[in-house]
Each structure stands twice: as C-alpha cells, then as structure tokens.
Design a protein around this motif. Structure first.
Motif, PDB file in Angstrom:
ATOM      1  N   GLN A  42     -52.020 -11.270 -11.097  1.00  5.88           N
ATOM      2  CA  GLN A  42     -52.224  -9.852 -10.836  1.00  5.88           C
ATOM      3  C   GLN A  42     -52.819  -9.687  -9.447  1.00  5.88           C
ATOM      4  N   LEU A  43     -52.178  -8.861  -8.646  1.00  2.14           N
ATOM      5  CA  LEU A  43     -52.610  -8.677  -7.265  1.00  2.14           C
ATOM      6  C   LEU A  43     -53.383  -7.382  -7.075  1.00  2.14           C
ATOM      7  N   LEU A  44     -53.046  -6.419  -7.905  1.00  2.00           N
ATOM      8  CA  LEU A  44     -53.698  -5.123  -7.797  1.00  2.00           C
ATOM      9  C   LEU A  44     -54.135  -4.688  -9.187  1.00  2.00           C
ATOM     10  N   GLU A  45     -55.316  -4.106  -9.226  1.00  2.00           N
ATOM     11  CA  GLU A  45     -55.807  -3.547 -10.461  1.00  2.00           C
ATOM     12  C   GLU A  45     -55.511  -2.068 -10.342  1.00  2.00           C
ATOM     13  N   ARG A  46     -54.737  -1.519 -11.271  1.00  2.00           N
ATOM     14  CA  ARG A  46     -54.400  -0.119 -11.054  1.00  2.00           C
ATOM     15  C   ARG A  46     -54.451   0.710 -12.322  1.00  2.00           C
ATOM     16  N   THR A  47     -54.955   1.902 -12.178  1.00  2.00           N
ATOM     17  CA  THR A  47     -54.850   2.902 -13.214  1.00  2.00           C
ATOM     18  C   THR A  47     -53.897   3.935 -12.647  1.00  2.00           C
ATOM     19  N   LYS A  48     -53.671   4.986 -13.387  1.00  2.00           N
ATOM     20  CA  LYS A  48     -52.784   6.027 -12.860  1.00  2.00           C
ATOM     21  C   LYS A  48     -53.444   6.703 -11.666  1.00  2.00           C
ATOM     22  N   VAL A  65     -56.161   2.471  -7.178  1.00  2.00           N
ATOM     23  CA  VAL A  65     -55.667   1.112  -6.944  1.00  2.00           C
ATOM     24  C   VAL A  65     -56.784   0.290  -6.321  1.00  2.00           C
ATOM     25  N   ILE A  66     -57.097  -0.824  -6.949  1.00  2.00           N
ATOM     26  CA  ILE A  66     -58.093  -1.737  -6.397  1.00  2.00           C
ATOM     27  C   ILE A  66     -57.456  -3.120  -6.308  1.00  2.00           C
ATOM     28  N   PRO A  67     -57.367  -3.662  -5.102  1.00  2.00           N
ATOM     29  CA  PRO A  67     -56.806  -5.017  -4.988  1.00  2.00           C
ATOM     30  C   PRO A  67     -57.714  -6.016  -5.682  1.00  2.00           C
ATOM     31  N   THR A  68     -57.142  -6.984  -6.338  1.00  2.00           N
ATOM     32  CA  THR A  68     -57.966  -8.056  -6.891  1.00  2.00           C
ATOM     33  C   THR A  68     -58.378  -8.979  -5.758  1.00  2.00           C
ATOM     34  N   GLY A  94     -64.564  -0.080  -7.292  1.00  2.00           N
ATOM     35  CA  GLY A  94     -64.095  -1.447  -7.086  1.00  2.00           C
ATOM     36  C   GLY A  94     -65.046  -2.262  -6.233  1.00  2.00           C
ATOM     37  N   GLU A  95     -66.243  -1.691  -5.936  1.00  2.00           N
ATOM     38  CA  GLU A  95     -67.191  -2.460  -5.131  1.00  2.00           C
ATOM     39  C   GLU A  95     -67.939  -3.474  -5.982  1.00  2.00           C
ATOM     40  N   LEU A  96     -67.925  -3.231  -7.284  1.00  2.00           N
ATOM     41  CA  LEU A  96     -68.512  -4.183  -8.222  1.00  2.00           C
ATOM     42  C   LEU A  96     -67.436  -4.641  -9.200  1.00  2.00           C
ATOM     43  N   ASP A  97     -67.579  -5.863  -9.687  1.00  2.00           N
ATOM     44  CA  ASP A  97     -66.664  -6.326 -10.715  1.00  2.00           C
ATOM     45  C   ASP A  97     -67.180  -5.926 -12.097  1.00  2.00           C
ATOM     46  N   CYS A  98     -68.494  -5.871 -12.261  1.00  2.00           N
ATOM     47  CA  CYS A  98     -69.068  -5.550 -13.561  1.00  2.00           C
ATOM     48  C   CYS A  98     -70.527  -5.175 -13.369  1.00  2.00           C
ATOM     49  N   TYR A 117     -59.553  -4.170 -15.219  1.00  2.00           N
ATOM     50  CA  TYR A 117     -60.053  -5.371 -14.542  1.00  2.00           C
ATOM     51  C   TYR A 117     -59.288  -6.602 -15.009  1.00  2.00           C
ATOM     52  N   HIS A 118     -59.037  -7.502 -14.059  1.00  2.00           N
ATOM     53  CA  HIS A 118     -58.094  -8.582 -14.328  1.00  2.00           C
ATOM     54  C   HIS A 118     -58.736  -9.858 -14.839  1.00  2.00           C
ATOM     55  N   ARG A 119     -60.033  -9.893 -14.909  1.00  2.00           N
ATOM     56  CA  ARG A 119     -60.666 -11.138 -15.365  1.00  2.00           C
ATOM     57  C   ARG A 119     -61.606 -10.851 -16.527  1.00  2.00           C
TER      58      ARG A 119
END
Lengths: 306, 306
Positions: free
Chosen positions: A49-55, A58-61, B142-146, B280-282
């Motif tokens: 996954q390269l981008l975290e996205r909701t509708k 967009v937040i790049p991973t 997106g400045e924090l992961d959690c 979130y991807h992780r």
DNA sequence: AAATTTAATAGGAAAAAACGATTTATGAAT
DNA sequence: ATTCATAAATCGTTTTTTCCTATTAAATTT
C-alpha cells in the motif's frame, strides 16, 4: 521481473506530492480516474500500500514516500538520458577510431594531425595502423569508424572520399648508374634489383600495376616489412624500390644516400581516400575530416616549396 | 518532456548487447518486428541514431552504447525499487510516530518503553505529548501514526484498542482531616479545595464525570498545567486533587507528603487505548503494540506488588 | 438535511503494442 | 552467376493497454 512503467511512477510522485488525486491528475494532464486506476495497479504490482486514502483525504504511507523519492530519481535519470541524447555534438568531436595503412600513416599523420588536433580540440582520435584488408575487416565489424586507404582497391559497398593523389618515384642508391636524370620508364628498371614490401601492402600492388608488371614481382629479391627499412637497404646499395611522393618529401630520406627519379608512367598512381560504412551515422564528420586533410596536406606542400 | 518507456529502454539494452534484432526480440519474448519498431520509435523520440544497421549487421553507435549503459542503470534502479517495496517489514520496525496525552505519558512510558525498545530494536519511535484534541487533529492529518488516549472520548470514525483500565484516587495533603481511610465518595470531598488541571486535559473531564459534578469545576480554585505541579501543590497543603492509579504508583509521590484514598465510585474510571485511522496500513503493528503495552504494564505492577 | 467534495468504479472509445506475413537487401554457397 | 539463407524493415490486423466520461459512494460542510 515485472516492472512498473515510468508513467505509473510519475503518477505516484505527483500524487504523493499533492496528496490529492484530482489535483495530481490535473497536473499529469489525465483524469482522476486514470490516476486512481494507475496507482491501484502500481500498488497491486508491488503488492504494497502506497497511499492511505479515505474518500476525503490522501496520506502517503512511509513506503509510499520512500518509493516516490526513488521514483523521482529514476524519472530524473531518464530525463537526463534524453538530454544526453540531444546534446548537439560539435562536428568532429568525441571518439573517432581511425585506421591507416602503413604506407600512408608515417608520412601523412605528421603533416595533418597537428592541424586536426588544434582545429578540433574535442576530437579523441584512436589510431590503428594495419594493412588494407585488415582495416576493412575491422571497419566492417564496427571496430573502426573509418580508415585511410590507397586506391585503386575494391571497397565493396563502402563509401569513401578521395582527398589526395600522388605518383610513385623510384629510389636508387646515390651511386647507382641510373640514379641521375628525369622521369624514367619502368621497363628500363633493373627488375632483379627491385626491393618490394612484403605481400599484403597495397603499395606493392599499386606500384606493380603502374609498371604493368605482375611477373616481375617474382623476381623481386627482397620483401621488406616497412618503407623505412626498405629505404635503409636502398641507401646501403642493395637495390632499388618504389616510393610514394609523400615519403620522398619526408625528412628521413634526406639523411640517407638516396636519389629519386619520377616514373615516366602517367599518374596519378595512387589515390588516398577516407572510407566508411554506408550506414555510418556521422558521415558529415568524415567528409569534413577528409576535406580538412586535403587542406592541411596542400598547405604542408606549399610551405615546403618555399 | 517526452520520456521513453522503460520497455523501449530495455529493448535498447538488449539489442545493443546482442547486436541482433532477432535474438534480442527472442530474449525479450517479442517478435522481431515489435523490437524493430520499438527501437525506431525510440530513435525518433530521441532524435538520434542509436544503431547502425544494414540488412545483415547491427553495430551500435557510440551514443547507442552510452545510452544503453544509462538505460541499464535506470532499469536496475527500477528493479531495486520493486525489491525495496517487497522487503517484508518485520513487525513493529521502522518509523512510528506516536502521540501520548500528558496525563498518561510520564507514567506509562517509563514502564513500557524499555520493554518495547528491547523487544523491537528496529522500531524508531517518535513521541509527541499533547492534549487529546490536538493529537487527534495531527492523527487525522497523517502527522501521527497513532496515539495513546484515555476513554471515554468520542473518537469519531477512528479505530482503537483498549489496553488498560484504571481508577482515580483522591490525593490529600498528609495532614488533611480526610487523608486517612478507605474508599471515599466524591460527594464527601470539599469541592472548594479541589485543584484541577487546566481545560483541555481529559483527566479533568473524566474525574468530574466520575463524580457526577460538572458544576463543581467552577469552584475549582486552581487549574494546574501538569500533574506534577498539581501534586506539589497538594503536598504544600493548598488543596486536594484527583490522580490516576498510574501516577500514584509513581516514585515521585513517595517523596511528597501526600496521602491517597480510592474513590468509592465504581470503575473503571478511565480506559487507556491506542488509536489509529481506519485506513492506516499497519494496523497489525499497532494491535501488537497495544498488546505489548498491556503485558508490560501488567508485569510492571505485579513486580511492584512483591 | 442538502450540497459539496473526492476517490472508486463501470463501460466504452482511443491509442499503443504486438503479431504474422511479406518485402527487401546482403552475404554465402552452389 | 544464380540460388539460397539470413536478417532487418514494413504492412495490415489483432490484442492489449490506456484513458475518458459518467456514475457511485463516502465523508464533510453548509
């Protein structure tokens, strides 16, 4: 390995930068759907996954950011490749692999190389001295860009440009009975005293052709490996030989006890040319080189004449 | 700028290497015509000749060789990008940006960080201490992961995992009339002596919620900026306050003249959780982190009990 | 609650890539 | 000298990919 396309990488870079599919699409001059699909395919190809996205957002991973950096680098390298391809080469610059036959090389090069080097400072000449047939072989194999040869010679399908013409002279020991006088017909030469270059040198064939004597070759008492050694032998009184005008003009003759007389046969006896493959991509450079050599040669002779 | 495709570059590299369209095509798993056309398009795109070719022979031009080298490099970088993408991250490795609220941070982190650091040596934790709403804002951006927060709290669409529960205690000056005894109901507390954290700290709201006293907040004589300063004031006899169990367990209390009593109200009074964005991807990393913290906390308390 | 924003998706059109067959040119062999 | 073999270019067609328009679905804002 299955690689992503540069286009996909470019899309990734843009969307990571802008964090917005619509804006990124606009910057890439495609629609949002195109970009969206492309990124999905890239993610699926890479299996990450390269981008975290909701509708909404967009937040790049982390990985997306790292890969976008790499992608940027790849794209910029490709751009530099394109630029590299398009730098307009100055005429006669860069590497040029030039073959020259041994009966031209030591007389021609000293006359023209200084002028060429100063006229085309960015030209890197790689010189190879060998007999005609070897040069032609290397030329055909692409190991040489061009070669300087003497005509007549069957060049097959090659292209060439003649840049000089000259005649042959006969060289006698200074104290030889025939050493004095004007033009001499080849029939009057003592065939059994004739010294020739070993087989393969075109000068040998050219000289014999001018004299209409094929058989005489058999009588030649010695086959020399270079014109220099041949001249040494003539000076030593061991026989006579043919020399091209170029050689006679050379300093080294002056230091030897040698007399020369022109051949009576009509010239030109040989023609110097620059040869290249028909498909060669820098023909204009070579034509320029040939012109340049003609000019330098002419200048060199008119200077000597003074 | 108009870029060549990686596929074209790959074709170029192969044909320059093999000097043969047919063989190159075979190696690329395409037909000769495909390769031939692709190279022509590349040449036309770049506006240069890359290969010198007759029907019989292919010789790369100098430029062709140089660009093929560059192309090789570009392709290999792209391959390494793909590989980079596919390195299986160890669980809880790499950067992780974690927000923690101030009423948890100084008590939780000393208990769990050493264990986390030794358990996941490749984890690079970036910590940020701030109030809940600020953390949530940064999380959303997106400045924090959690983030580690205390419930109850409206987390909107965020996902979370509770990893600890605790109650509040009341802290009195050691010589306070109510300082001794078991659980005490909040109604029996002298509201005018109550010291609270300034607005925005969730502990303040949680404590008040437990005591069913909203109005009382207005009576609070002082709004502290941190639990540490608040405790200093209680020790100085300036009032009473609420403390979470975590803080009481802490060494710094022992050094102050303070007595604590449990609240009679049923708990748990607050729940500690780890929050993250739904996309979130992780997530699995974070679930692991939460589990890990629960374990380390439990271990820490059972050790103190001995 | 309605309007707006935004990413995903579906379906179809356009463009690109690839193929098979043929042509053309060049050496090599007969 | 003629024929044969090889190899790149070219032509027309098929397949695949790419892209677009329109729509949907989710999340915010008004």
């Amino acid at each position: 390995m299955n690689l992503p396309t540069l286009r996909q990488l470019h899309y990734l870079v843009t969307v990571v930068e802008l964090c917005h599919f619509g804006q990124a699409a606009e910057r890439c001059f495609v629609t949002q759907s195109t970009l969206s699909t492309a990124i999905q395919e890239l993610e699926s190809l890479l299996g990450v996954q390269l981008l975290e996205r909701t509708k909404r957002k967009v937040i790049p991973t982390q990985l997306g950011i790292e890969l976008a950096d790499k992608a940027r680098e790849i794209i910029s390298m490709t751009e530099s490749l394109v630029l590299d391809a398009q730098i307009d080469r100055k005429p006669l610059s860069g590497e040029l692999r030039l073959g020259v036959i041994p009966t031209i090389s030591p007389f021609l090069l000293p006359k023209v190389l200084p002028g060429i080097r100063s006229g085309f400072a960015e030209l890197e000449l790689y010189l190879l001295e060998d007999q005609t047939h070897n040069l032609l072989e290397r030329l055909a194999a692409g190991e040489l860009d061009c070669a300087i040869l003497a005509l007549p010679f069957d060049l097959g399908g090659l292209e060439y440009q003649v840049f000089w013409q000259e005649n042959f002279l006969v060289a006698f020991p200074a104290d030889h009975p025939l050493s004095q006088g004007g033009p001499i017909a080849s029939q009057k030469l003592p065939g059994n005293e004739l010294l020739l270059l070993e087989k393969g040198h075109c000068l040998r064939d050219h000289a014999l052709a001018v004299c209409h004597m094929k058989a005489m070759a058999k009588r030649a008492s010695f086959q020399g490996t270079s014109l220099y050694t041949l001249v040494q032998m003539v000076a030593g009184g061991q026989g006579i030989t043919f020399l091209p005008e170029m050689a006679v003009d050379d300093d080294f003759l002056a230091q030897n006890q040698i007399a020369v007389r022109p051949l009576a046969e009509k010239g030109p006896h040989r023609e110097l040319c620059l040869v290249w493959r028909t498909a060669y991509h820098r023909k204009s450079d070579l034509a320029l080189l040939a012109d340049c050599m003609r000019g330098l040669l002419a200048a060199s002779y008119s200077q000597k004449a003074k």
